[in-house]
Enzyme design. Sequence first.
Site, PDB file in Angstrom:
ATOM      1  N   LYS A 297      42.884  20.146  44.136  1.00 13.70           N
ATOM      2  CA  LYS A 297      41.857  20.300  43.110  1.00 13.70           C
ATOM      3  C   LYS A 297      41.672  18.994  42.332  1.00 13.70           C
ATOM      4  O   LYS A 297      40.544  18.564  42.068  1.00 13.70           O
ATOM      5  CB  LYS A 297      42.222  21.453  42.163  1.00 13.70           C
ATOM      6  CG  LYS A 297      42.050  22.820  42.826  1.00 13.70           C
ATOM      7  CD  LYS A 297      42.665  23.963  42.055  1.00 13.70           C
ATOM      8  CE  LYS A 297      42.550  25.255  42.868  1.00 13.70           C
ATOM      9  NZ  LYS A 297      43.254  26.413  42.291  1.00 13.70           N
TER      10      LYS A 297
ATOM     11  N   GLN B 178      46.912  27.685  37.204  1.00 13.75           N
ATOM     12  CA  GLN B 178      47.200  28.036  38.595  1.00 13.75           C
ATOM     13  C   GLN B 178      48.082  29.282  38.648  1.00 13.75           C
ATOM     14  O   GLN B 178      49.130  29.346  38.022  1.00 13.75           O
ATOM     15  CB  GLN B 178      47.899  26.847  39.292  1.00 13.75           C
ATOM     16  CG  GLN B 178      48.132  27.049  40.768  1.00 13.75           C
ATOM     17  CD  GLN B 178      46.834  27.119  41.575  1.00 13.75           C
ATOM     18  OE1 GLN B 178      45.917  26.325  41.367  1.00 13.75           O
ATOM     19  NE2 GLN B 178      46.743  28.078  42.480  1.00 13.75           N
TER      20      GLN B 178
ATOM     21  N   ASP C  36      37.402  29.614  36.171  1.00 17.90           N
ATOM     22  CA  ASP C  36      37.847  30.533  37.231  1.00 17.90           C
ATOM     23  C   ASP C  36      37.166  31.900  37.084  1.00 17.90           C
ATOM     24  O   ASP C  36      37.206  32.711  38.007  1.00 17.90           O
ATOM     25  CB  ASP C  36      39.371  30.735  37.155  1.00 17.90           C
ATOM     26  CG  ASP C  36      40.106  29.921  38.222  1.00 17.90           C
ATOM     27  OD1 ASP C  36      39.474  29.568  39.231  1.00 17.90           O
ATOM     28  OD2 ASP C  36      41.310  29.663  38.039  1.00 17.90           O
TER      29      ASP C  36
END
Length: 284
Positions: A53, A97, A120
Amino acid sequence: MTAQLLDGVALGQQLRAGFKQRADQLAAQGTRPGLAVILVGEDAASQVYVRNKVNACAQAGIHSEKYVFAPDVAPQVVFDKIAELNADPKIHGILVQLPLPRHFDADAVLEAIAAQKDVDGFRAENVGALMQGQPCFIPCTPYGAMKFLESAGISVKGKEAVVVGRSNIVGKPMAMLLMHAGATVTVCHSQTKDLKAHCLRADILVAAIGRPKMITGDMVKPGAVVIDVGINRMADGKLCGDVDFESAREVASYITPVPGGVGPMTITMLLANTLESAERSASA
Ligand code: NDP
């Protein structure tokens, strides 16, 4: 029939080329898009995802910051970092994460992220907005899966779609997006009776299970589009999906490979959401 490949690397590259232009344009106006990634613990797969990422951000002209905490860090330390990033004008997206270590309340951590930086799309508020068909941010993995359909010109309206898996991060939002796009959606899970019968009805079959090669060719309707979200590491170190690629590709019309399918598209859509967030912030 041998299915056409839905190539996530190629589609990702195509989309990301446009992202760089958008990021540079924003930067020229004084807003360089920025993403902060928080990693807690030493999970090997998570470390790889975070590295990918961060690298993808650099290539797309997006500023990124990575914060790594020890597995036994006190949750308050992470909450404090999120509060700091919520207030930081250089940061337009915050990603924690998953999975988090067991002593964390993952929902509380996700809720701590400011709604306008929840790239997200995991906060309850964003989930609700997605359900109402007005998402603030679309969760990256199902967003990427939908992009495959769009880019290949695959119509969703009126199709039978079957999503295997009902997690908050993949299965449920995937089902919601397909439903909003006009599909008749069935969601299967570990208590589903006769999974094969459901799968065989699917014009669009999405596997998000976490079980290597569980969906075999005899479970795929001839001509179906197969999207394999699964990422499973085998004993030999190789990655495979939740779909048995070799048998399914002989029956499907389109299929995503693993690796090189949904994975790269998830990162691509994370970049897209970060850019969108920065654009909103710049025009506010
Ligand atoms: P979860 O473990 O949260 O959910 C798995 C789902 O599969 C659950 O709903 C579970 O049902 C269902 N399931 C488990 N066993 C069966 C079975 N035998 N029959 C039918 N359904 C079953 O996983 P995630 O949704 O987080 O991830 C799914 C996969 O996708 C994993 O391989 C993960 O690594 C991968 N992934 C890939 C991403 C990418 O970028 N490509 C991003 C995120 C995830 P129940 O709810 O009843 O337990």
